[in-house]
Design an enzyme around this catalytic site. Structure first.
Site, PDB file in Angstrom:
ATOM      1  N   CYS A 240       0.878  -1.187   0.000  1.00 50.71           N
ATOM      2  CA  CYS A 240       0.000   0.000   0.000  1.00 50.71           C
ATOM      3  C   CYS A 240       0.907   1.225   0.000  1.00 50.71           C
ATOM      4  CB  CYS A 240      -0.893   0.011   1.237  1.00 50.71           C
ATOM      5  SG  CYS A 240      -2.058  -1.345   1.299  1.00 50.71           S
ATOM      6  N   ALA A 241       1.644   1.413  -1.068  1.00 51.22           N
ATOM      7  CA  ALA A 241       2.744   2.387  -1.040  1.00 51.22           C
ATOM      8  C   ALA A 241       2.270   3.836  -1.050  1.00 51.22           C
ATOM      9  CB  ALA A 241       3.683   2.135  -2.217  1.00 51.22           C
ATOM     10  N   GLY A 244       4.359   7.062  -0.674  1.00 52.06           N
ATOM     11  CA  GLY A 244       5.713   6.535  -0.547  1.00 52.06           C
ATOM     12  C   GLY A 244       6.439   6.822   0.762  1.00 52.06           C
ATOM     13  N   GLY A 245       5.734   7.309   1.769  1.00 47.66           N
ATOM     14  CA  GLY A 245       6.407   7.593   3.048  1.00 47.66           C
ATOM     15  C   GLY A 245       7.121   6.362   3.601  1.00 47.66           C
ATOM     16  N   ASP A 289       3.034   0.262 -11.237  1.00 45.06           N
ATOM     17  CA  ASP A 289       1.791   1.031 -11.224  1.00 45.06           C
ATOM     18  C   ASP A 289       0.715   0.419 -12.115  1.00 45.06           C
ATOM     19  OD1 ASP A 289       2.754   1.658 -13.655  1.00 45.06           O
ATOM     20  OD2 ASP A 289       2.807   3.825 -13.380  1.00 45.06           O
ATOM     21  N   ASP A 309       0.805  -1.094   4.767  1.00 40.07           N
ATOM     22  CA  ASP A 309       0.440   0.150   5.474  1.00 40.07           C
ATOM     23  C   ASP A 309      -1.028   0.373   5.105  1.00 40.07           C
ATOM     24  OD1 ASP A 309       0.699   2.463   6.938  1.00 40.07           O
ATOM     25  OD2 ASP A 309       1.636   3.628   5.338  1.00 40.07           O
ATOM     26  N   CYS A 362      -2.591   3.400  10.933  1.00 35.86           N
ATOM     27  CA  CYS A 362      -2.435   4.578  11.800  1.00 35.86           C
ATOM     28  C   CYS A 362      -3.770   4.780  12.511  1.00 35.86           C
ATOM     29  CB  CYS A 362      -1.982   5.813  11.026  1.00 35.86           C
ATOM     30  SG  CYS A 362      -3.010   6.277   9.646  1.00 35.86           S
TER      31      CYS A 362
HETATM   32  C1  LIG Z   1      -2.265   4.522   4.682  1.00 35.94           C
HETATM   33  S1  LIG Z   1      -2.276   4.736   2.963  1.00 35.94           S
HETATM   34  C2  LIG Z   1      -0.615   4.423   2.529  1.00 35.94           C
HETATM   35  C3  LIG Z   1       0.351   5.503   2.912  1.00 35.94           C
HETATM   36  C4  LIG Z   1       1.739   5.263   2.396  1.00 35.94           C
HETATM   37  N1  LIG Z   1       2.210   3.928   2.692  1.00 35.94           N
HETATM   38  C5  LIG Z   1       2.729   6.270   2.962  1.00 35.94           C
HETATM   39  O1  LIG Z   1       3.455   5.947   3.910  1.00 35.94           O
HETATM   40  O2  LIG Z   1       2.782   7.392   2.430  1.00 35.94           O
HETATM   41  C6  LIG Z   1      -3.130   3.319   2.425  1.00 35.94           C
HETATM   42  C7  LIG Z   1      -3.034   3.032   0.940  1.00 35.94           C
HETATM   43  O3  LIG Z   1      -3.699   1.799   0.710  1.00 35.94           O
HETATM   44  C8  LIG Z   1      -4.250   1.843  -0.570  1.00 35.94           C
HETATM   45  N2  LIG Z   1      -5.332   0.866  -0.661  1.00 35.94           N
HETATM   46  C9  LIG Z   1      -6.580   0.988  -0.297  1.00 35.94           C
HETATM   47  N3  LIG Z   1      -7.289  -0.125  -0.533  1.00 35.94           N
HETATM   48  C10 LIG Z   1      -6.458  -0.966  -1.093  1.00 35.94           C
HETATM   49  C11 LIG Z   1      -6.593  -2.272  -1.601  1.00 35.94           C
HETATM   50  N4  LIG Z   1      -7.762  -2.939  -1.548  1.00 35.94           N
HETATM   51  N5  LIG Z   1      -5.517  -2.828  -2.107  1.00 35.94           N
HETATM   52  C12 LIG Z   1      -4.351  -2.147  -2.147  1.00 35.94           C
HETATM   53  N6  LIG Z   1      -4.168  -0.915  -1.709  1.00 35.94           N
HETATM   54  C13 LIG Z   1      -5.212  -0.341  -1.182  1.00 35.94           C
HETATM   55  C14 LIG Z   1      -4.730   3.232  -0.759  1.00 35.94           C
HETATM   56  O4  LIG Z   1      -4.764   3.565  -2.130  1.00 35.94           O
HETATM   57  C15 LIG Z   1      -3.710   4.040   0.031  1.00 35.94           C
HETATM   58  O5  LIG Z   1      -2.753   4.603  -0.817  1.00 35.94           O
END
Ligand SMILES: C[S@@+](CC[C@H](N)C(=O)[O-])C[C@H]1O[C@@H](n2cnc3c(N)ncnc32)[C@H](O)[C@@H]1O
Length: 439
Positions: A240-241, A244-245, A289, A309, A362
């Protein structure tokens, strides 16, 4: 501007947030555009007041007997900023741009001794979340919620691909004099929460940031990344990048060796990752991507670590985004739970036998955390939980104090629940699971 006019502005902005559903940032920006005479000091003061009005909404509405923008701003001035009823009345009387004078009822409410607040008001949370808070924190629910209603510091992660903590700290201190190395993590820097009336430290405007020496990242998020363990030379999937943090933190942990695969099911969210990778001098990240089937099939059963994440309510970040605390509704929590269940099931397919699955949110809500892990472990008997602290210790980046404080956050599944009250960080849940060798 005098304080009366600033108070009037703050009431308008809270109205835009709560009644016109504008994000705080947009409401502040729009107000600034429509009132060009307001200087940056005025806007910082009002922003601080708006955020505190939202942070303390639950207690203010009990104390003030009203859930209006005006009541919440008056409550924040009193409960949050410590102004007496007389001091507030003076500021309103002193300025033709101020809101109307305090009514008899408002004066009485402000003067009343602090009410005996129900638990949700003590914890500054919506009523419907009280059972989750009690489940998460038992007798500490009020104190934990209250700590989430404070102003957060700005934290930086030193990018060890480009510099070392001492050099980075000296460069940061040259611009932001209060910056100090973290007591919890070896390569983290903290700029303490300043006066709520003042501007937030402009960490992303300093030269050290421009040079890629530091990233803005909450220390809780930095600690979560450490749960990947010793990953130099490894194959890592950041499932779940997003922006990219965590990817950047994982690349630094791996010292640019091996490979970090960054993927997100919504490729648009990866937009910010490209310039960030470049600025940080990262060379071992491959961004995927495409659709999952096309982009990730070759990685199935091969990853040493899969890092999730997960999408979540963000309840652990309420210090920074207090409006989201009030926008959150049970239906949204249900949607996040469904996504988390799906993400765990899908992402786990990429872990090699003997490899690690790290599940992070989080959030502080057990429904998104231990409940999801419990359900996953039941459906995937080849995985078992192992101590998250142990994985973090492999990196050598937790300090002695960090080991003590973070270790004290361990709960079911040896997972960690960091919180503002416990570790002075955002609320992060971190669980590490290992796939059996024969799995
Ligand atoms: C908490 S954010 C990630 C923040 C990121 N890792 C960072 O540190 O900047 C959660 C991410 O999960 C992705 N997401 C949501 N549902 C998802 C799914 N079913 N499969 C994969 N990714 C998913 C979202 O698009 C979102 O970018």
């Amino acid at each position: 501007m005098r304080d009366g006019g600033r108070i009037a502005g703050a009431i308008e902005i809270v109205d835009a947030v709560l009644n016109r559903h504008q994000p705080v940032k947009d409401a502040l920006r729009d107000w600034g555009k429509a009132h060009r005479f307001a200087g940056s000091g005025d806007r910082a003061w009002m922003s601080g007041l708006v955020m505190d009005a939202l942070r303390h909404r639950a207690s203010s509405r009990v104390q003030m007997g009203q859930d209006t923008p005006r009541g919440l701003v008056l409550g924040a001035l009193h409960r949050g900023w410590g102004l007496s009823a007389e001091a507030i009345a003076e500021r309103l009387a002193d300025d033709p741009h101020a809101p109307s004078a305090l009514s008899e009822a408002e004066l009485a409410a402000l003067d009343a001794p602090s009410a005996d607040l129900p638990l949700a008001a003590q914890a500054e949370i919506p009523d419907w979340l009280e059972p989750s808070f009690v489940r998460a924190f038992g007798g500490d629910a009020a104190a934990e919620g209250l700590a989430m209603a404070t102003r957060a510091p700005v934290d930086l992660r030193v990018n060890t691909l480009k510099t070392d903590p001492e050099k980075a700290q000296a460069a940061v201190v040259a611009k932001l004099k209060d910056a100090a190395l973290s007591e919890l993590v070896a390569n983290a820097i903290r700029i303490p929460g300043t006066d709520p009336r003042a501007k937030a430290p402009p960490a992303d405007a300093i030269p050290a940031y421009g040079k890629g020496w530091v990233e803005v990242q909450d220390i809780g998020s930095q600690i979560a990344a450490l749960a990947a363990g010793m990953i130099e030379g490894g194959q890592i999937l950041d499932y779940c990048a997003g922006a990219g943090g965590k990817t950047l933190a994982l690349a630094a942990l791996s010292a640019n060796s091996g490979q970090v695969h960054a993927w997100d099911y919504d490729w648009r969210r990866l937009r910010a990752i490209w310039p960030r990778l470049q600025r940080a001098g990262v060379r071992n990240v491959q961004v995927h991507d495409g659709k999952e089937d096309e982009a990730l099939t070759a990685l199935a059963d091969k990853m040493d670590v899969v890092f999730i994440d997960a999408p979540c309510t963000g309840s652990g970040t309420w210090r920074r985004r207090p409006d989201s605390k009030w926008r959150l509704k049970p239906e949204a929590l249900e949607r996040r739970i469904a996504e988390q269940t799906e993400v765990l099931e899908r992402a786990s397919r990429y872990v090699r036998p003997g490899g690690r699955l790290v599940y992070v949110t989080c959030s502080i809500l057990p429904e998104e955390n231990e409940d999801r892990v419990a359900a996953f472990l039941e459906s995937a008997p080849d995985f078992r939980a192992e101590p998250a602290l142990g994985a973090m210790m492999e990196t050598g980046l937790l300090t002695g104090e960090g080991e003590v404080q973070v270790g004290a956050c361990a709960g079911r599944f040896d997972a960690l629940q960091l919180t503002p009250a416990r570790t002075g960080t955002d609320g992060f849940y971190i669980c590490v699971m290992r796939r059996g060798e024969g799995g």
